[in-house]
Design an enzyme around this catalytic site. Structure first.
Site, mmCIF file in Angstrom:
data_model
loop_
_atom_site.group_PDB
_atom_site.id
_atom_site.type_symbol
_atom_site.label_atom_id
_atom_site.label_comp_id
_atom_site.label_asym_id
_atom_site.label_seq_id
_atom_site.Cartn_x
_atom_site.Cartn_y
_atom_site.Cartn_z
ATOM 1 N N CYS A 6 -74.798 46.240 51.565
ATOM 2 C CA CYS A 6 -74.816 44.773 51.476
ATOM 3 C C CYS A 6 -76.266 44.278 51.498
ATOM 4 O O CYS A 6 -77.007 44.516 50.556
ATOM 5 C CB CYS A 6 -73.953 44.159 52.568
ATOM 6 S SG CYS A 6 -73.548 42.413 52.270
ATOM 7 N N HIS B 142 -68.833 46.957 51.565
ATOM 8 C CA HIS B 142 -68.913 47.468 52.939
ATOM 9 C C HIS B 142 -68.014 48.700 53.110
ATOM 10 O O HIS B 142 -66.898 48.597 53.636
ATOM 11 C CB HIS B 142 -68.504 46.376 53.937
ATOM 12 C CG HIS B 142 -69.575 45.368 54.174
ATOM 13 N ND1 HIS B 142 -70.510 45.485 55.185
ATOM 14 C CD2 HIS B 142 -69.883 44.233 53.506
ATOM 15 C CE1 HIS B 142 -71.336 44.458 55.134
ATOM 16 N NE2 HIS B 142 -70.978 43.677 54.124
ATOM 17 N N GLU C 183 -68.205 51.017 55.256
ATOM 18 C CA GLU C 183 -67.938 51.338 56.670
ATOM 19 C C GLU C 183 -66.642 50.695 57.166
ATOM 20 O O GLU C 183 -66.039 51.184 58.120
ATOM 21 C CB GLU C 183 -69.127 50.911 57.545
ATOM 22 C CG GLU C 183 -69.208 49.454 57.903
ATOM 23 C CD GLU C 183 -69.729 48.557 56.782
ATOM 24 O OE1 GLU C 183 -69.825 47.327 57.001
ATOM 25 O OE2 GLU C 183 -70.030 49.095 55.694
#
Length: 253
Positions: free
Chosen positions: A116, A217, A219
């Site tokens: 990001c 994202h 994660e």
């Protein structure tokens, strides 16, 4: 001997929780979870330390993760020759920290992963530019969905490291950004775009260098193998970097 000596140390940059709590440093817990589950030891580095201190840290770690997340500030547009727009939120100290860390990591040849804002500052630090604000269009890049919700498709270049890791040429990804890469930095190539053409992934033009930036994202989607493998490969390459560096130091001694 502890098994920890075989686990790579990953420097993770941490910024202020702007604009509401500028005195609070922020790191989403899922970054820590995905790094530790892949076998790494995260080492947080913070704004306010000088460039020599950043280089001291970079010479002792094995990889660099540049995170993003809710409330993350934008890279200052002066780094690519523009004035800030009204929507742009800036943390100059975080810029200084991350640009110094990126230059150190690239000089040392260690793996770098930007997510990001991290993807954006990676591009800026290496000589690229950004779209400062995405106007509403066919794809909503700031949809207000939970980060574990998929927002749009990611179209991936066939010959990219990202395609090999994901095992796909198209992925559903989440989204939480109002800026994006405009001009890719010379050391980077675009390997992923949203359906509207917005750049969503870049990687090193040198196939022997592990440098990847993603606008989404992963994660928050690490329960899916296609996204988890990005972190596993990052940590695996960081471990190999550590082993090669330690071997070189042993020979030099």
């Amino acid at each position: 001997m502890s098994d920890n000596v075989h686990r790579p140390l990953i420097a993770v940059t941490v910024g202020r929780d702007l604009p509401d709590r500028p005195s609070v440093l922020r790191l989403t817990e899922n970054y820590v979870r995905v790094l530790t589950s892949a076998g790494a030891i995260p080492i947080v580095i913070v704004p306010g330390i000088d460039a020599d201190a950043v280089q001291y840290v970079m010479e002792r770690v094995d990889g660099l993760l540049l995170p993003g997340g809710v409330g993350a500030p934008d890279p200052h547009p002066r780094h690519f020759g523009e004035d800030p727009r009204p929507e742009t939120v800036i943390d100059a100290d975080l810029d200084a920290l991350e640009i110094a860390a990126i230059h150190g990591a690239v000089r040392l040849g260690m793996p770098v992963l930007g997510i990001c804002r991290g993807c954006q500052i990676l591009n800026v630090a290496l000589g690229g530019s950004l779209i400062q604000h995405l106007e509403p269009g066919d794809v909503s890049h700031l949809p207000g969905l939970p980060l574990d919700s998929e927002a749009h498709d990611l179209l991936i270049e066939d010959d990219s490291r990202l395609a090999r890791l994901s095992g796909a040429r198209s992925l559903r990804v989440n989204s939480l950004h109002h800026q994006a890469i405009a001009r890719p930095a010379p050391p980077l190539r675009v390997v992923g775009r949203a359906e509207d053409g917005i750049v969503e992934a870049v990687e090193s033009t040198d196939p022997d260098r592990w440098i990847i930036g993603v606008q989404y994202h992963p994660e928050e989607l690490a329960g899916q193998p296609a996204h988890r493998r990005l972190f596993e490969d990052f940590i695996s390459c960081s471990a190999r970097y550590a082993a090669a560096r330690d071997q070189e130091r042993t020979v030099s001694a």
